[in-house]
Design a protein around this motif. Sequence first.
Motif, PDB file in Angstrom:
ATOM      1  N   MET A  78       8.800  33.497 -54.160  1.00  0.00           N
ATOM      2  CA  MET A  78       8.440  34.740 -53.480  1.00  0.00           C
ATOM      3  C   MET A  78       9.556  35.751 -53.671  1.00  0.00           C
ATOM      4  O   MET A  78      10.722  35.442 -53.513  1.00  0.00           O
ATOM      5  N   LYS A  79       9.223  36.940 -54.012  1.00  0.00           N
ATOM      6  CA  LYS A  79      10.257  37.944 -54.230  1.00  0.00           C
ATOM      7  C   LYS A  79       9.686  39.313 -53.931  1.00  0.00           C
ATOM      8  O   LYS A  79       8.472  39.500 -53.842  1.00  0.00           O
ATOM      9  N   TYR A  80      10.596  40.275 -53.774  1.00  0.00           N
ATOM     10  CA  TYR A  80      10.170  41.654 -53.591  1.00  0.00           C
ATOM     11  C   TYR A  80      10.081  42.325 -54.941  1.00  0.00           C
ATOM     12  O   TYR A  80      10.979  42.222 -55.771  1.00  0.00           O
ATOM     13  N   MET A 133       5.095  40.700 -47.333  1.00  0.00           N
ATOM     14  CA  MET A 133       6.238  40.004 -47.909  1.00  0.00           C
ATOM     15  C   MET A 133       6.036  39.536 -49.346  1.00  0.00           C
ATOM     16  O   MET A 133       6.997  39.418 -50.091  1.00  0.00           O
ATOM     17  N   GLN A 134       4.814  39.218 -49.722  1.00  0.00           N
ATOM     18  CA  GLN A 134       4.572  38.696 -51.055  1.00  0.00           C
ATOM     19  C   GLN A 134       4.112  39.814 -51.990  1.00  0.00           C
ATOM     20  O   GLN A 134       3.263  40.616 -51.628  1.00  0.00           O
ATOM     21  N   ASP A 135       4.675  39.807 -53.199  1.00  0.00           N
ATOM     22  CA  ASP A 135       4.283  40.859 -54.134  1.00  0.00           C
ATOM     23  C   ASP A 135       3.156  40.415 -55.057  1.00  0.00           C
ATOM     24  O   ASP A 135       2.714  41.164 -55.919  1.00  0.00           O
ATOM     25  N   ALA A 157      13.089  36.194 -45.505  1.00  0.00           N
ATOM     26  CA  ALA A 157      11.779  36.614 -46.001  1.00  0.00           C
ATOM     27  C   ALA A 157      11.081  35.515 -46.781  1.00  0.00           C
ATOM     28  O   ALA A 157       9.868  35.320 -46.649  1.00  0.00           O
ATOM     29  N   ASP A 158      11.833  34.762 -47.591  1.00  0.00           N
ATOM     30  CA  ASP A 158      11.191  33.756 -48.428  1.00  0.00           C
ATOM     31  C   ASP A 158      10.876  32.464 -47.676  1.00  0.00           C
ATOM     32  O   ASP A 158      10.317  31.531 -48.241  1.00  0.00           O
ATOM     33  N   LEU A 159      11.222  32.420 -46.379  1.00  0.00           N
ATOM     34  CA  LEU A 159      10.948  31.236 -45.578  1.00  0.00           C
ATOM     35  C   LEU A 159      10.079  31.556 -44.365  1.00  0.00           C
ATOM     36  O   LEU A 159       9.927  30.727 -43.473  1.00  0.00           O
ATOM     37  N   GLN A 207       6.816  31.905 -44.067  1.00  0.00           N
ATOM     38  CA  GLN A 207       5.639  31.040 -43.944  1.00  0.00           C
ATOM     39  C   GLN A 207       6.036  29.675 -43.409  1.00  0.00           C
ATOM     40  O   GLN A 207       5.366  29.109 -42.547  1.00  0.00           O
ATOM     41  N   ASN A 220      18.462  39.911 -45.865  1.00  0.00           N
ATOM     42  CA  ASN A 220      17.512  38.959 -46.443  1.00  0.00           C
ATOM     43  C   ASN A 220      16.346  38.625 -45.529  1.00  0.00           C
ATOM     44  O   ASN A 220      15.486  37.820 -45.877  1.00  0.00           O
ATOM     45  N   GLY A 237      12.920  38.616 -43.371  1.00  0.00           N
ATOM     46  CA  GLY A 237      11.536  39.053 -43.450  1.00  0.00           C
ATOM     47  C   GLY A 237      11.064  39.566 -42.104  1.00  0.00           C
ATOM     48  O   GLY A 237      10.167  40.396 -42.015  1.00  0.00           O
TER      49      GLY A 237
END
Length: 839
Positions: free
Chosen positions: A1-3, A495-497, A660-662, A664, A712, A714
């Motif tokens: 997952m990234k921006y 959050m997900q691109d 952000a990447d955690l 979910q 960092n 989310g």
Amino acid sequence: MKYSTIALTLVFGTVSVTLASKHVRVHPKNNNSAKHDSTLHEKEGERHLKTGKSIKSCKSIKSSKRSKSTSKCSYTDAAKSFDGDLMSIDWNELGANLLPSTEIQHVTTQDFLDSCTDELSIPYAYRTNWHLQVSDPAVVNPNSNQTSPLCMASLFCAFKSCNPNPSQGQENLTEQFDIGYAHCANLQGIVEGNTSNVIWDTLPANSLAYNWVKIPNNPSSNLPMKAIFPKNAEDIVAAVNFARENGIKISIKNSGHDYAGRSTKKGTLLLNMKKYNKYSSNSIVSCAEGESFAKGDPCRLAKGRGKPGYVRVGGGENFAEMYLNVRSYNEAFGYQFTAFGGASATVSPFGYSMWAGLSGTTGGRARGFGADQILKIEMVLASGDHVRFGPTDWDAPVSSQIYPQTKEVSGECLNDDEWGECDCDIPFELLWRSVRGGGPGYGVILSLFLQLHKYEKYEVANINSRLEGCSFDPQSELNTKYNSVASNFYIAYYMQDTDFFDGENAKYNGTDGFKAYGEVSFAKRLACSTPASTSSSLFCDGEGTSIQVVETYQTFVENWNIASAPGLSRPFNLTKEDVKTFQGCTRVDATNNAWVDINQNAGGGGKPNRFDPEVKAKGYTYNPVMQYCIDKPGECLAAEADGPDMVPPTYITAPVFIPADLAQEAFDKYSISVGFVSHIFCHLPNLSYAAFGPGTMHGSDGMDSVTSAFRNAGHWTSLVLVGDGTIPVYDDTFFTGAFQEFFQPNGTVRDEFGDIVLPPYANPLHASPMMYGPMKNDTKKACPQDMTTLERDEKCFPLIEAVFGSKQLKVLMAAKGKIDPSNIFTCDYCVAAPEIIHP
């Protein structure tokens, strides 16, 4: 997952501004036009020096009122401690160097009670911080006649740790928690109609805490000894020099909104900035395309960032004053600018930006933090030097960066009423790095030059549980489903691109009923920000953006049961009735020109001015309480959702960042939700402030002190300090689970001395003074609830270390040691110079 780096185009694109022959327009309150050049800035800088006295920088000067000389740009140890009676100091010496209208006020507990309790003696729904701050008649008309420099948003924060217990230090966390819980007026279910069961000195009945507040010499009092309202820079320079020479500490209050009570300190000289110059009414500057600008001109940096202009804000202004002035400018000259800032109108841009500053209402997800908006800073240092500084050289942004990366910071000093080179080395780069995100305490900020953004139509979408028919029983299955759907949507949409709304996924139309989303690029999704997606509105920039988000959510709900729908994690199915209900919990509101328009009506925190004759005539009879602002939003104060109270709204909670990447995983594994408020205000467990995005993650100029945890994130979520586990608690469960996985994935780190290195993880803007880090000897253990405060101070990591982490805190302490080695500027839960500086 990234921006996605496509955000770069949205935020950093070239802006074309067409004006008349000049690129500067003076606000309508000033009918003179002005050419934007260095001369204008020098006049602005000198405007507040009204007495004609010279302020020399970095030189040995002798006051006409004092016999000893003061060596500027050198820091004495005079202010490192003062154990005597401040009343024995010759305060007339200070008075002789202040403007005649700047009065030195002696402070007593009775002064505080007489001036600051009236607003807390009325029902909560009618309260506003406007009436606790010294009011500006131009904004609050008629004036509320508040004259005290002592008032703050939370009454108990006039005491150490926002706790009036005279035996403070001996009680444990649960006992503190119970006091806070009992004295919080804004609890869900307690505010009913026009009543509240928490009224100063009345309810709760027989309150021990109210008696503590009234003790004249309460040892827990954190009130200053003396206070002034500085009117100009010379007042402040005089106060700083006097404090340094007499061993006095200085505390600073801008709006009094701080949730940890940092705007007051026992035994200090308080500088309340509410009467200081307010510049935004005539310092809104449009930076013309095609022109070149000198080094140090804020337009040069604004242009380098692709921004159309800037506004200068004075130390006495709050967001409402800035917002309203930018709106007046836009109304006079055509809508050119969007101002960035906080949701609560009575908050100051100064404390907000120094703690990073997060915006869910003015586009923080795309534009970054409050600290990222600063182009230039004007301040007075502990040495008494009056300086201004900002970036003068930078590299273009690369990859995902949205702003240029600062290479050089330059500044100048005011010498003999003229801006020019300083006569000694001042660490401007260190100041630039420390002030933006490193908290208060590095000096007195006189003004900020804040970038303005290109104007886009402002829209509001609602996907939340506050709409009619959408307030579900917290214990019901329907509520569990709704929160899961809303949290999944937030993670996917914000959050997900990829995965859901772009490319082939958006177009997927299988045989099992999947409904295509259509192409909704990540850049388009950046248009909306929100404090909390299921309990607050979504605030969007750009025509059609609000409809887009609502329609996409409705399609998301419709596709929930499709087994082959790409990317969805579905622990349950929705019935047709569920789908219909959730799709109905949406609404597109009327378009507004800016956040301040919403902020003046009931939905944005607007409050009737109870000092207005028409409102006053109604008393408290208008019902529902906010109907007045619904009917007459233009006549209401742009205010705040959380009005004055006994304790801060997050007093019983611990706000922590979720990467952000955690996000979910935090929701699925640890029940830490995204964008859901299970309770209101003082019941803030499970509040999840969802205003993060590529702007906050990549908005750094490479030279700030915003923590990695903040960058960092989310979202941040508020865990209850004491609880039974039905909702996430800030206890051993958090520190053995989510904390280890999110912040210490490689285990405990130790320094060369064997001490544990704590990572940053706490949100300083909303942290409670009751919040501590984990045990110093074991980061898998929470600070025990049954420990007394004194025991927690000894055995647990302090709040400031949970905010910055051990490594960055040491860096900031070293910076403070160079900028203010004697800790002249002081506040609780702030960075302090290390004691080793004073042998």
